[in-house]
Motif scaffolding. Structure first.
Motif, PDB file in Angstrom:
ATOM      1  N   UNK A   1      -6.857  15.550  -7.954  1.00  0.00           N
ATOM      2  CA  UNK A   1      -5.674  15.326  -7.135  1.00  0.00           C
ATOM      3  C   UNK A   1      -6.054  15.185  -5.661  1.00  0.00           C
ATOM      4  N   UNK A   2      -6.949  16.023  -5.191  1.00  0.00           N
ATOM      5  CA  UNK A   2      -7.392  15.970  -3.799  1.00  0.00           C
ATOM      6  C   UNK A   2      -8.110  14.668  -3.479  1.00  0.00           C
ATOM      7  N   UNK A   3      -9.022  14.258  -4.353  1.00  0.00           N
ATOM      8  CA  UNK A   3      -9.797  13.037  -4.122  1.00  0.00           C
ATOM      9  C   UNK A   3      -8.891  11.808  -4.157  1.00  0.00           C
ATOM     10  N   UNK A   4      -8.048  11.723  -5.171  1.00  0.00           N
ATOM     11  CA  UNK A   4      -7.188  10.553  -5.312  1.00  0.00           C
ATOM     12  C   UNK A   4      -6.196  10.473  -4.155  1.00  0.00           C
ATOM     13  N   UNK A   5      -5.653  11.610  -3.738  1.00  0.00           N
ATOM     14  CA  UNK A   5      -4.726  11.626  -2.616  1.00  0.00           C
ATOM     15  C   UNK A   5      -5.424  11.185  -1.327  1.00  0.00           C
ATOM     16  N   UNK A   6      -6.648  11.629  -1.131  1.00  0.00           N
ATOM     17  CA  UNK A   6      -7.411  11.208   0.050  1.00  0.00           C
ATOM     18  C   UNK A   6      -7.673   9.708   0.046  1.00  0.00           C
ATOM     19  N   UNK A   7      -8.024   9.171  -1.100  1.00  0.00           N
ATOM     20  CA  UNK A   7      -8.260   7.724  -1.204  1.00  0.00           C
ATOM     21  C   UNK A   7      -6.964   6.967  -0.933  1.00  0.00           C
ATOM     22  N   UNK A   8      -5.871   7.427  -1.514  1.00  0.00           N
ATOM     23  CA  UNK A   8      -4.580   6.760  -1.299  1.00  0.00           C
ATOM     24  C   UNK A   8      -4.180   6.818   0.179  1.00  0.00           C
ATOM     25  N   UNK A   9      -4.412   7.959   0.822  1.00  0.00           N
ATOM     26  CA  UNK A   9      -4.113   8.080   2.255  1.00  0.00           C
ATOM     27  C   UNK A   9      -4.945   7.088   3.065  1.00  0.00           C
ATOM     28  N   UNK A  10      -6.220   6.950   2.709  1.00  0.00           N
ATOM     29  CA  UNK A  10      -7.091   6.011   3.406  1.00  0.00           C
ATOM     30  C   UNK A  10      -6.633   4.569   3.239  1.00  0.00           C
ATOM     31  N   UNK A  11      -6.246   4.209   2.026  1.00  0.00           N
ATOM     32  CA  UNK A  11      -5.763   2.847   1.786  1.00  0.00           C
ATOM     33  C   UNK A  11      -4.467   2.575   2.538  1.00  0.00           C
ATOM     34  N   UNK A  12      -3.571   3.555   2.546  1.00  0.00           N
ATOM     35  CA  UNK A  12      -2.326   3.383   3.284  1.00  0.00           C
ATOM     36  C   UNK A  12      -2.605   3.263   4.785  1.00  0.00           C
ATOM     37  N   UNK A  13      -3.529   4.073   5.284  1.00  0.00           N
ATOM     38  CA  UNK A  13      -3.904   3.993   6.700  1.00  0.00           C
ATOM     39  C   UNK A  13      -4.502   2.644   7.049  1.00  0.00           C
ATOM     40  N   UNK A  14      -5.312   2.104   6.157  1.00  0.00           N
ATOM     41  CA  UNK A  14      -5.906   0.781   6.394  1.00  0.00           C
ATOM     42  C   UNK A  14      -4.824  -0.293   6.425  1.00  0.00           C
ATOM     43  N   UNK A  15      -3.867  -0.202   5.513  1.00  0.00           N
ATOM     44  CA  UNK A  15      -2.763  -1.159   5.519  1.00  0.00           C
ATOM     45  C   UNK A  15      -1.943  -1.070   6.797  1.00  0.00           C
ATOM     46  N   UNK A  16      -1.676   0.157   7.248  1.00  0.00           N
ATOM     47  CA  UNK A  16      -0.941   0.348   8.496  1.00  0.00           C
ATOM     48  C   UNK A  16      -1.713  -0.229   9.686  1.00  0.00           C
ATOM     49  N   UNK A  17      -3.022   0.015   9.718  1.00  0.00           N
ATOM     50  CA  UNK A  17      -3.846  -0.484  10.824  1.00  0.00           C
ATOM     51  C   UNK A  17      -3.898  -2.010  10.832  1.00  0.00           C
ATOM     52  N   UNK A  18      -3.999  -2.617   9.653  1.00  0.00           N
ATOM     53  CA  UNK A  18      -3.985  -4.081   9.582  1.00  0.00           C
ATOM     54  C   UNK A  18      -2.671  -4.650  10.104  1.00  0.00           C
TER      55      UNK A  18
ATOM     56  N   UNK B   1       0.836  -1.207   0.000  1.00  0.00           N
ATOM     57  CA  UNK B   1       0.000   0.000   0.000  1.00  0.00           C
ATOM     58  C   UNK B   1       0.868   1.253   0.000  1.00  0.00           C
ATOM     59  N   UNK B   2       1.981   1.219   0.712  1.00  0.00           N
ATOM     60  CA  UNK B   2       2.904   2.369   0.696  1.00  0.00           C
ATOM     61  C   UNK B   2       3.437   2.604  -0.712  1.00  0.00           C
ATOM     62  N   UNK B   3       3.860   1.539  -1.365  1.00  0.00           N
ATOM     63  CA  UNK B   3       4.405   1.654  -2.715  1.00  0.00           C
ATOM     64  C   UNK B   3       3.339   2.125  -3.699  1.00  0.00           C
ATOM     65  N   UNK B   4       2.120   1.614  -3.570  1.00  0.00           N
ATOM     66  CA  UNK B   4       1.037   2.025  -4.470  1.00  0.00           C
ATOM     67  C   UNK B   4       0.763   3.517  -4.327  1.00  0.00           C
ATOM     68  N   UNK B   5       0.807   4.013  -3.109  1.00  0.00           N
ATOM     69  CA  UNK B   5       0.585   5.440  -2.892  1.00  0.00           C
ATOM     70  C   UNK B   5       1.694   6.258  -3.555  1.00  0.00           C
ATOM     71  N   UNK B   6       2.939   5.831  -3.420  1.00  0.00           N
ATOM     72  CA  UNK B   6       4.058   6.553  -4.047  1.00  0.00           C
ATOM     73  C   UNK B   6       3.922   6.561  -5.570  1.00  0.00           C
ATOM     74  N   UNK B   7       3.567   5.416  -6.149  1.00  0.00           N
ATOM     75  CA  UNK B   7       3.414   5.321  -7.603  1.00  0.00           C
ATOM     76  C   UNK B   7       2.275   6.210  -8.083  1.00  0.00           C
ATOM     77  N   UNK B   8       1.165   6.194  -7.376  1.00  0.00           N
ATOM     78  CA  UNK B   8       0.014   7.010  -7.744  1.00  0.00           C
ATOM     79  C   UNK B   8       0.359   8.495  -7.686  1.00  0.00           C
ATOM     80  N   UNK B   9       1.014   8.907  -6.611  1.00  0.00           N
ATOM     81  CA  UNK B   9       1.376  10.308  -6.467  1.00  0.00           C
ATOM     82  C   UNK B   9       2.335  10.734  -7.588  1.00  0.00           C
ATOM     83  N   UNK B  10       3.327   9.907  -7.884  1.00  0.00           N
ATOM     84  CA  UNK B  10       4.274  10.226  -8.954  1.00  0.00           C
ATOM     85  C   UNK B  10       3.562  10.340 -10.298  1.00  0.00           C
ATOM     86  N   UNK B  11       2.616   9.439 -10.539  1.00  0.00           N
ATOM     87  CA  UNK B  11       1.861   9.469 -11.787  1.00  0.00           C
ATOM     88  C   UNK B  11       1.036  10.747 -11.898  1.00  0.00           C
ATOM     89  N   UNK B  12       0.391  11.130 -10.811  1.00  0.00           N
ATOM     90  CA  UNK B  12      -0.421  12.348 -10.832  1.00  0.00           C
ATOM     91  C   UNK B  12       0.446  13.595 -11.031  1.00  0.00           C
TER      92      UNK B  12
END
Length: 75
Positions: free
Chosen positions: A40-57, A19-30
Motif C-alpha cells: 500500500x505504501x509503495x503503490x501510493x507513493x508511485x501514484x502520488x509521483x505520477x499525479x505530481x508529474x501530471x500536475x507539473x506537466x 492521472x488524478x482519476x487513475x490515482x483515485x481508482x488505484x486507491x479504491x481498488x487497494x
C-alpha cells in the motif's frame, strides 16, 4: 502553428485529469483488498509521483502557453 500548440496544451490538461482519476481508482481498488502495508505504501507513493508529474506537466504547459500567446500578440 498556434492552433496545434493550443491543442497540445489542452491534451496536457486531459492527461492531468487522467492521472488524478487513475490515482483515485488505484486507491479504491487497494482499499477493497487485503493488501500488505508495504505494498500500500509503495503503490501510493508511485501514484502520488505520477499525479505530481501530471500536475507539473500541466503547469509547464500553461506557462509555455501564456508565454507563446504573449509573444504572438506582441508581434
Amino acid at each position: 502553428d498556434v492552433r496545434g500548440f493550443l491543442t497540445f496544451v489542452e491534451a496536457l490538461h486531459d492527461e492531468e485529469h487522467a492521472t488524478d482519476e487513475a490515482k483515485r481508482v488505484l486507491f479504491a481498488s487497494l482499499m477493497r483488498t487485503e493488501s500488505e502495508a508495504r505494498l500500500l505504501s509503495v503503490v501510493t507513493s508511485i501514484a502520488d509521483g505520477l499525479e505530481g508529474a501530471g500536475d507539473a506537466l500541466l503547469r509547464s504547459g500553461r506557462l509555455l502557453s501564456d508565454h507563446a500567446l504573449g509573444e504572438w500578440l506582441a508581434s
